[in-house]
Design an enzyme around this catalytic site. Sequence first.
Site, PDB file in Angstrom:
ATOM      1  N   ASP A 157     -43.655  16.796 -34.825  1.00  0.00           N
ATOM      2  CA  ASP A 157     -44.084  15.492 -34.332  1.00  0.00           C
ATOM      3  C   ASP A 157     -42.960  14.726 -33.649  1.00  0.00           C
ATOM      4  O   ASP A 157     -41.797  15.119 -33.683  1.00  0.00           O
ATOM      5  CB  ASP A 157     -44.658  14.648 -35.490  1.00  0.00           C
ATOM      6  CG  ASP A 157     -43.855  14.791 -36.778  1.00  0.00           C
ATOM      7  OD1 ASP A 157     -42.612  14.900 -36.704  1.00  0.00           O
ATOM      8  OD2 ASP A 157     -44.463  14.797 -37.863  1.00  0.00           O
ATOM      9  N   ASN A 181     -49.124   9.925 -49.265  1.00  0.00           N
ATOM     10  CA  ASN A 181     -50.592   9.917 -49.189  1.00  0.00           C
ATOM     11  C   ASN A 181     -51.152  11.309 -48.902  1.00  0.00           C
ATOM     12  O   ASN A 181     -52.343  11.457 -48.633  1.00  0.00           O
ATOM     13  CB  ASN A 181     -51.065   8.918 -48.133  1.00  0.00           C
ATOM     14  CG  ASN A 181     -50.558   9.245 -46.729  1.00  0.00           C
ATOM     15  OD1 ASN A 181     -49.868  10.251 -46.526  1.00  0.00           O
ATOM     16  ND2 ASN A 181     -50.879   8.402 -45.766  1.00  0.00           N
ATOM     17  N   GLU A 213     -52.732  11.964 -41.029  1.00  0.00           N
ATOM     18  CA  GLU A 213     -53.034  11.024 -42.097  1.00  0.00           C
ATOM     19  C   GLU A 213     -54.398  11.327 -42.737  1.00  0.00           C
ATOM     20  O   GLU A 213     -55.271  11.932 -42.101  1.00  0.00           O
ATOM     21  CB  GLU A 213     -53.053   9.598 -41.541  1.00  0.00           C
ATOM     22  CG  GLU A 213     -51.758   9.149 -40.856  1.00  0.00           C
ATOM     23  CD  GLU A 213     -50.679   8.738 -41.840  1.00  0.00           C
ATOM     24  OE1 GLU A 213     -50.793   9.058 -43.049  1.00  0.00           O
ATOM     25  OE2 GLU A 213     -49.704   8.099 -41.416  1.00  0.00           O
ATOM     26  N   HIS A 250     -50.068  13.298 -46.391  1.00  0.00           N
ATOM     27  CA  HIS A 250     -50.026  13.719 -44.994  1.00  0.00           C
ATOM     28  C   HIS A 250     -49.008  14.838 -44.788  1.00  0.00           C
ATOM     29  O   HIS A 250     -48.005  14.939 -45.491  1.00  0.00           O
ATOM     30  CB  HIS A 250     -49.780  12.534 -44.042  1.00  0.00           C
ATOM     31  CG  HIS A 250     -48.386  11.995 -44.004  1.00  0.00           C
ATOM     32  ND1 HIS A 250     -48.094  10.684 -44.281  1.00  0.00           N
ATOM     33  CD2 HIS A 250     -47.187  12.572 -43.703  1.00  0.00           C
ATOM     34  CE1 HIS A 250     -46.792  10.483 -44.153  1.00  0.00           C
ATOM     35  NE2 HIS A 250     -46.222  11.620 -43.806  1.00  0.00           N
TER      36      HIS A 250
END
Length: 241
Positions: A67, A135, A142, A137
Amino acid sequence: MEIHIFDDNAQLDTFAAQYFIDTVTRKPDAVLGLATGSTPIGIYGKLIKLSKEQNVSFRDVTTFNLDEYVGLTKDDEQSYAYYMNHHLFSHIDIPQQMTHLPNGRSADLEADCKAYDRMLEEQRIDVQLLGLGHNGHIGFNEPAPELSGGTHVVNLEEATREANARFFSSLDEVPKQAVTMGVGSILKARAIMLVVRGADKAAIVKRALTGPITTECPASLLQTHPRVIVLLDREAGRMMN
C-alpha cells in the site's frame, strides 16, 4: 497454518529474515510482497545483515508493496516509498526499477490500480509479508460488509488513522485515503507471512486465526490460504494456547 511464538523480537526478526533469504537463495528471481509500519523494521534490519553475511544478492528480485498513502510524494518522510528506501532498498543491491509501490500521487488512481493488478497477475508473489491492524485489517483492507479483490483506493477508518498518527506530527497530517492491494491479490501469493507483536493485538490475533471467516475481520480470510506462516511474540500469542 504454521504458527510460531517467540520469546523475544530478535528471534522473530531473525526467523522471518532467514525465510526471505532462503526464498531468494532458492529462487534468485523471487517476487517478494512487502509491508510497512513498525512491525517489519526489525525484520528488514536482520534481512540486510544476513544478506551481507550470507552473500545473497537481490539484483534479480522483484518487490511489490501492499500500500501507499494518497497524496504523499515519494520523498515525504511519511510515505511508504521513503520508508522502504530508508529501511531496506538503499541497503541491498536491488535495482530501483524492480521495486514497486502503488502510486498515491497518480492523476488517475483507478487506472494506476488496474496497472498494478496487471503487474501482480504477470508476476505472482512468492512470499507476502503482512502485519495486522487492531481491527483485523491487512494492508489497508478495512472491515466491511464486502471487500475489494484487487488494488483500490480506500477511505481509512478513524481508528486506523489514529494508530498511524504516531508517525506524524499530528492526526490532522495523517492522510484520509490510501491505495492498497486487495485481499484477493494478497491471497494469490504462494506463501503469506503474518507478523504480529504486542499484547494489544492478542485478541485480534485469536479472532483472525481461529474465529469465523468474515469480511468484518479481513485477516480471517487468511484461514482459507494453504500456506500461511504466523510469527507472534509471546504477548501477541498469549491467547493462542
